[in-house]
Design a protein around this motif. Structure first.
Motif, short mmCIF file in Angstrom:
data_model
loop_
_atom_site.label_atom_id
_atom_site.label_comp_id
_atom_site.label_asym_id
_atom_site.label_seq_id
_atom_site.Cartn_x
_atom_site.Cartn_y
_atom_site.Cartn_z
N GLU A 1 -33.24 -31.65 12.03
CA GLU A 1 -33.25 -31.21 10.64
C GLU A 1 -32.06 -31.88 9.97
O GLU A 1 -30.97 -31.95 10.56
CB GLU A 1 -33.06 -29.70 10.66
CG GLU A 1 -33.62 -28.99 9.47
CD GLU A 1 -33.45 -27.49 9.70
OE1 GLU A 1 -32.40 -26.97 9.30
OE2 GLU A 1 -34.37 -26.89 10.29
N LYS B 1 -26.29 -24.27 12.83
CA LYS B 1 -27.58 -23.58 12.88
C LYS B 1 -28.67 -24.51 13.39
O LYS B 1 -28.71 -25.66 13.00
CB LYS B 1 -27.97 -23.16 11.47
CG LYS B 1 -27.82 -21.71 11.22
CD LYS B 1 -28.46 -21.24 9.93
CE LYS B 1 -28.90 -22.30 8.97
NZ LYS B 1 -29.76 -21.77 7.92
N THR B 2 -29.55 -24.00 14.26
CA THR B 2 -30.65 -24.87 14.67
C THR B 2 -32.00 -24.31 14.24
O THR B 2 -33.03 -24.81 14.61
CB THR B 2 -30.66 -25.06 16.19
OG1 THR B 2 -30.48 -23.79 16.79
CG2 THR B 2 -29.58 -26.00 16.63
N ARG C 1 -23.46 -20.87 23.05
CA ARG C 1 -24.18 -22.12 23.28
C ARG C 1 -23.15 -23.13 23.79
O ARG C 1 -22.05 -23.22 23.26
CB ARG C 1 -24.79 -22.62 21.96
CG ARG C 1 -25.66 -23.85 22.14
CD ARG C 1 -26.39 -24.21 20.87
NE ARG C 1 -25.52 -24.88 19.92
CZ ARG C 1 -25.73 -24.93 18.61
NH1 ARG C 1 -26.77 -24.29 18.09
NH2 ARG C 1 -24.92 -25.58 17.82
N GLU C 2 -23.52 -23.87 24.86
CA GLU C 2 -22.54 -24.76 25.47
C GLU C 2 -22.64 -26.17 24.92
O GLU C 2 -23.70 -26.63 24.54
CB GLU C 2 -22.75 -24.80 26.98
CG GLU C 2 -22.36 -23.51 27.66
CD GLU C 2 -22.74 -23.48 29.12
OE1 GLU C 2 -23.72 -24.15 29.49
OE2 GLU C 2 -22.06 -22.78 29.88
N SER D 1 -26.41 -17.54 21.66
CA SER D 1 -27.82 -17.68 21.93
C SER D 1 -28.11 -16.79 23.13
O SER D 1 -27.47 -16.93 24.17
CB SER D 1 -28.11 -19.16 22.23
OG SER D 1 -29.39 -19.28 22.77
N LYS E 1 -29.18 -32.31 12.83
CA LYS E 1 -28.88 -31.52 14.02
C LYS E 1 -30.18 -31.36 14.78
O LYS E 1 -31.25 -31.23 14.17
CB LYS E 1 -28.28 -30.18 13.62
CG LYS E 1 -29.20 -29.38 12.75
CD LYS E 1 -28.51 -28.26 12.05
CE LYS E 1 -29.46 -27.65 11.02
NZ LYS E 1 -28.86 -26.68 10.17
N ILE E 2 -30.08 -31.37 16.09
CA ILE E 2 -31.27 -31.29 16.92
C ILE E 2 -31.75 -29.84 16.95
O ILE E 2 -31.00 -28.94 17.33
CB ILE E 2 -30.99 -31.82 18.34
CG1 ILE E 2 -30.61 -33.30 18.25
CG2 ILE E 2 -32.18 -31.60 19.25
CD1 ILE E 2 -30.25 -33.94 19.57
N THR E 3 -32.99 -29.64 16.53
CA THR E 3 -33.53 -28.28 16.52
C THR E 3 -34.46 -28.03 17.69
O THR E 3 -34.76 -26.90 18.03
CB THR E 3 -34.30 -27.99 15.21
OG1 THR E 3 -35.27 -29.02 15.04
CG2 THR E 3 -33.35 -27.98 14.02
N LYS F 1 -29.76 -32.38 23.59
CA LYS F 1 -29.82 -30.92 23.68
C LYS F 1 -29.92 -30.33 22.29
O LYS F 1 -29.36 -30.89 21.35
CB LYS F 1 -28.53 -30.40 24.30
CG LYS F 1 -28.64 -30.06 25.76
CD LYS F 1 -27.42 -29.30 26.20
CE LYS F 1 -27.70 -27.82 26.36
NZ LYS F 1 -26.55 -27.06 26.81
N TYR F 2 -30.57 -29.20 22.19
CA TYR F 2 -30.66 -28.60 20.87
C TYR F 2 -29.26 -28.17 20.41
O TYR F 2 -28.40 -27.85 21.22
CB TYR F 2 -31.67 -27.45 20.86
CG TYR F 2 -31.10 -26.09 21.10
CD1 TYR F 2 -30.85 -25.23 20.03
CD2 TYR F 2 -30.79 -25.66 22.38
CE1 TYR F 2 -30.32 -23.98 20.25
CE2 TYR F 2 -30.26 -24.41 22.61
CZ TYR F 2 -30.02 -23.57 21.54
OH TYR F 2 -29.48 -22.34 21.75
N GLY F 3 -29.03 -28.28 19.13
CA GLY F 3 -27.73 -27.89 18.60
C GLY F 3 -26.80 -29.07 18.36
O GLY F 3 -25.86 -28.96 17.59
#
Lengths: 362, 518
Positions: free
Chosen positions: A263, B401-402, B293-294, B288, A243-245, A315-317
């Motif tokens: 991660e 989770k990020t 979060r989109e 967030s 996943k993009i952190t 994008k993060y997430g």
């Protein structure tokens, strides 16, 4: 004989976006244009490089500039034909076929549009086998073919013929024109004859893109694992699942340069991936150790459906899989690596083929 | 004491809450949603007014969340005939309006368009001037084709909206002052095809939304509620009912957002994972800065590609009615579910299906139905099943989770009881009071926002100056929408350099949010 149909466009667009290695733009606009042109003018004949007579010429047709600007300022539709015909007129020769310059969402579909409008066949080959940001970064250039004379054309009808002393100058001048034209243009460039085409092109790119896209779309329809299907059809490597952190974009250096941190999840839990990009994805490392380096292809896919995500849309997430695909052998020569290897892009790595890096991990 | 009324009209239930000035819940209810929506709303309003015992005139604000407009588009019902003027020539002819729209919706809205000269470049310079005669002629054609509403889209109208406004003015002159006109710059994000599609959909549902929102006004009036009325939009913030009548398409994705916002409010948390556990599925999303979060992908509404962003959700086939099965000693939970039939099918209610709820009752997690009906389950089976449920939810938490650190997990919805009190990856598991009406609460506590999306030249002005400029512009939009200036904060600032060009051009997306001005 093979003809490209409207349905093929769905496959080619997504397959080419995967080969775009994070670059090459969103395929949506190019796909819609090509579909409409086929609807209007009929199917496009796909020929191999070998079918082009040695003394006939072919001309690559492409879009230049910011793909995201083209999502707002859509083409007029005349530009690709205008650029192509103007170059023919300047050369005093008629082209035998159209060819893509690179593989990517836009520049694999625009040439199909051009071919349909002109009623010419499309050569199943290109000058990269992936996407790169600069005009000289082609196998054509490595083979000594001049990028110019070239024509740059905009939606207003402006056009400009450029002749330069090097292909690097072609990049500089064409880009300046493109910026003045409102950040996007259509070009006709790298005119070459059949014998040059056979020697210096990456073969089968369009049919490869089609096979990749077909596999992906069918896997989603049939609810089979799209990632497995992609690995099989591309002979690629599943480099990482994560996943993009964080997405960091450096805005100070002039060109988009950035990195993505991921991660690991599932089988990759406990590991971290770093992806370096500049328009395209150029280097991937796991816990600091390289697993794929340019010119090999690195593409980020949506984990669930397997569709590619361009660098602008990271994008993060996001939950992603990183796919690695070996590049065409043309790029693995000394001359090829000098043009597009890790050191050209200022990364402190020597190029090692992706399959060797994979073998080293086992 | 002043109060707020929050109503959420979902596919199955219409939920309502009344909050006092301290945001304390003084009444709540769930009623069945009705096809005309106003009957369901009437019942819910009656219920909460009675339960709270407050004077209706003490309700200062009323907020409505509804997916009514979405359903109309999906079902192709009650849509108006739409004409489109796209201001883009010399660009844009390559891809005309209505491209790739499903046939059935095209028939209903009687698609007709004209592309006229005009538009801007990315930096606001003219692509082309507009020609008044050409536009008048286009408007006449559209009138002759029997259009009941007009959508206007212009190239880079987010950078400069003057041409769209000029065309709108001419449209009112030619077609009448009351003719519904939608401008794409009001439904903003870059990408003309998607923005134009959204504008067309908006034009098609204006009449219908006008009558739905008017009937909401009537319901409240007939109960002597004289509050300011608001509708919740896609991002969980509010628009005035007058504005919503003009831009109803902005409500299309508001459903899941309200539930996430409600969870944030009920716990006071701004960074958390939210699991909304229903009868068949669980939606897991991320908060967030207090907002969902989109997801980054384009959203299709009724087969039409739009520029709306939905909350980033993972939907899991786990809910109160999920069937529990065992094969070769391997236990599975869901995705099959007895759904709303749980009250007859589950073992504890004398049925024949072993459900996740039965297991939770057998484990003593809560009291429901007849526990003796599940007393024959072995302790191992019960423990193993709970282990499976726990692992399912933990896997999704890990994916969402990020950050390496554990996050709080907020559990809302009717199936909340299934979720164990401790989870790997969760710093704590919170099941707040009033969890079952989190969506109506989400509507009631909504804030007001303003957004900017555009491409800016950062070389001439300097990056810092541009950032200040876009922040100020987003804040001004929020104030225009009714926000209290002193409470504004920037909740989103995206800075994306355009690929394949030197970094003089950067796309900024900015959002400012604040409390509703009293």
């Amino acid at each position: 004989m093979i003809y490209l149909t409207e349905e093929d466009l769905d496959y080619i667009a997504v397959g080419a976006a995967i080969l775009g290695a994070g670059g090459g733009g969103d395929p949506y606009v190019g796909k819609l244009m090509a579909k409409q042109a086929i609807k209007k003018h009929g199917k496009v004949r796909l020929i191999t490089a070998d079918e082009v007579p040695d003394d006939e010429i072919v001309i690559p047709s492409a879009m230049m500039g910011a793909p995201s600007v083209m999502l707002e300022k859509l083409p007029n539709g005349n530009e690709p034909e205008n650029a192509f015909r103007s170059l023919e007129k300047y050369l005093g020769k008629k082209a035998y076929a159209v060819i893509p310059i690179e593989a990517g969402g836009l520049n694999s579909t625009i040439p199909i549009y051009t071919a349909a409008c002109l009623g010419l066949p499309l050569v199943d080959a290109d000058g990269m086998g992936r996407a790169f940001p600069e005009l000289p970064m082609t196998t054509f250039s490595v083979g000594g073919i001049s990028a110019t004379p070239m024509v740059v054309c905009d939606e207003k009808g402006n056009k400009m013929v450029i002749e330069t002393v090097t292909n690097a100058w072609a990049e500089t001048l064409a880009r300046t024109a493109t910026i003045a034209m409102g950040l996007s243009s259509m070009i006709a460039i790298y005119c070459m004859n059949g014998s040059q085409l056979k020697k210096f092109s990456v073969k089968g790119t369009i049919s490869f893109a089609k096979a990749i896209g077909k596999r992906l779309i069918e896997a989603n329809k049939e609810k089979t694992d799209p990632i497995e299907g992609l690995l099989e059809v591309t002979k690629g490597f599943n480099l990482f699942e994560g996943k993009i952190t964080d997405v960091q974009r450096d805005l100070t250096t002039g060109f988009v340069r950035g990195k993505v941190l991921m991660e690991g999840i599932e089988s990759c839990k406990g590991s971290n991936f770093q992806l370096d990009f500049q328009n395209e994805n150029l280097a991937g490392t796991i816990d600091g150790i390289p697993v794929a380096l340019t010119p090999d292809l690195i593409t980020v896919l949506d984990k669930e459906k397997g569709f590619p995500i361009t660098t602008e849309n990271l994008k993060y997430g996001q939950r992603v899989v990183v796919l690695g695909i070996p590049c065409d052998s043309f790029w693995r020569t000394e001359a090829g690596l000098a043009q597009v290897g890790p050191r050209y892009f200022k990364y402190d790595y020597d190029y090692t083929p992706i399959e060797k890096l994979a073998a080293g991990r086992k | 004491m002043k109060y707020r009324l929050g109503i959420d009209v979902g596919g199955t239930n219409t939920d309502a809450v009344i909050l006092d000035e301290n945001n304390k819940v003084v009444a709540k209810c769930k009623e069945a949603t009705t096809s005309d929506i106003s009957t369901g709303i009437t019942k819910a309003v009656k219920h909460v007014l009675k339960e709270s015992g407050i004077n209706p005139s003490d309700i200062a604000d009323a907020m409505l969340g509804t997916t009514h407009a979405t359903n109309a588009i999906v079902e192709r019902k009650g849509l108006s005939k739409v004409g489109v003027i796209r201001i883009s020539g010399p660009s844009g002819y390559a891809i005309p309006p209505f491209i790739e729209w499903p046939e059935d919706i095209l028939k209903v809205i009687n698609h007709f368009y004209v592309i006229v000269k005009g538009g801007y470049e990315y930096n606001g310079e003219l692509l082309s001037d507009i020609d008044e005669d050409e536009i008048r002629d286009a408007l006449k054609q559209i009138k002759d084709k029997g259009a009941e509403a007009l959508a206007i889209s212009g190239v880079f109208s987010l950078v400069n909206d003057e041409q769209e406004k000029a065309v709108a003015e001419l449209a009112h002159e030619v077609l009448g002052e009351d003719f519904p006109v939608t401008m794409s710059n009001e439904i903003g994000s870059i990408g003309i095809i998607e923005r134009e599609n959204a504008a067309i959909l908006n034009a098609a549902i204006r009449k219908l939304a006008d009558s739905a929102y008017s009937s909401f006004q009537d319901v409240l009036r007939s109960h002597n509620i004289e509050a300011d009325l608001f509708i919740t939009q896609n991002d969980g913030t509010l628009m005035s009912i007058e504005y919503a009548k003009q831009y109803p398409v902005l409500t299309i994705a508001s459903g899941p957002t309200n539930s996430l916002r409600g969870a944030a409010f009920l716990t006071g948390m701004k960074e958390a994972i939210v699991a909304d556990v229903g009868g068949t599925t669980t939606d897991v999303g991320v908060l967030s800065k207090g907002f969902p979060r989109e997801s980054s992908s384009a959203v299709e509404i009724g087969g039409v590609r739009t520029n709306f962003r939905m909350p980033d959700l993972i939907t899991l086939g786990l809910g109160g009615g999920s069937e529990v099965k065992s094969e070769n000693g391997k236990i599975t939970v869901g995705p099959q579910s007895v759904g709303y039939r749980i009250h007859t099918e589950a073992k504890i209610f004398g049925g024949n299906s072993l459900t996740a709820t039965d297991i939770a009752v057998a484990a003593g997690m809560f009291v429901l139905g007849d526990k003796t009906k599940v007393s024959n389950l072995s302790p191992e089976t019960v423990a193993d099943t709970i282990g499976v449920i726990k692992a399912m939810i933990e896997e999704v938490i890990d994916k969402m989770k990020t950050m390496a650190t554990d996050l709080p997990v907020i559990v809302v919805g009717g199936g909340s009881i299934l979720i164990p009190d401790s989870l790997v990856g969760a710093s704590q598991v919170i099941k707040p009071e009033h969890f079952e009406v989190a969506n109506a609460i989400g509507a009631a506590i909504s804030q007001v926002s303003g957004s900017i999306d555009g491409v800016y030249d950062i070389v001439t002005k300097g990056r810092e100056a541009v950032i200040e400029e876009v922040k100020a512009a987003a804040m001004a939009e929020a104030v225009k929408a009714g926000a209290d200036e002193s409470t504004l904060e920037i909740v989103e600032l995206e800075e994306i350099p355009l690929a394949y060009l030197p970094s003089n051009a950067v796309r900024f997306r900015v959002k400012a949010v604040g409390e509703l001005k009293r």
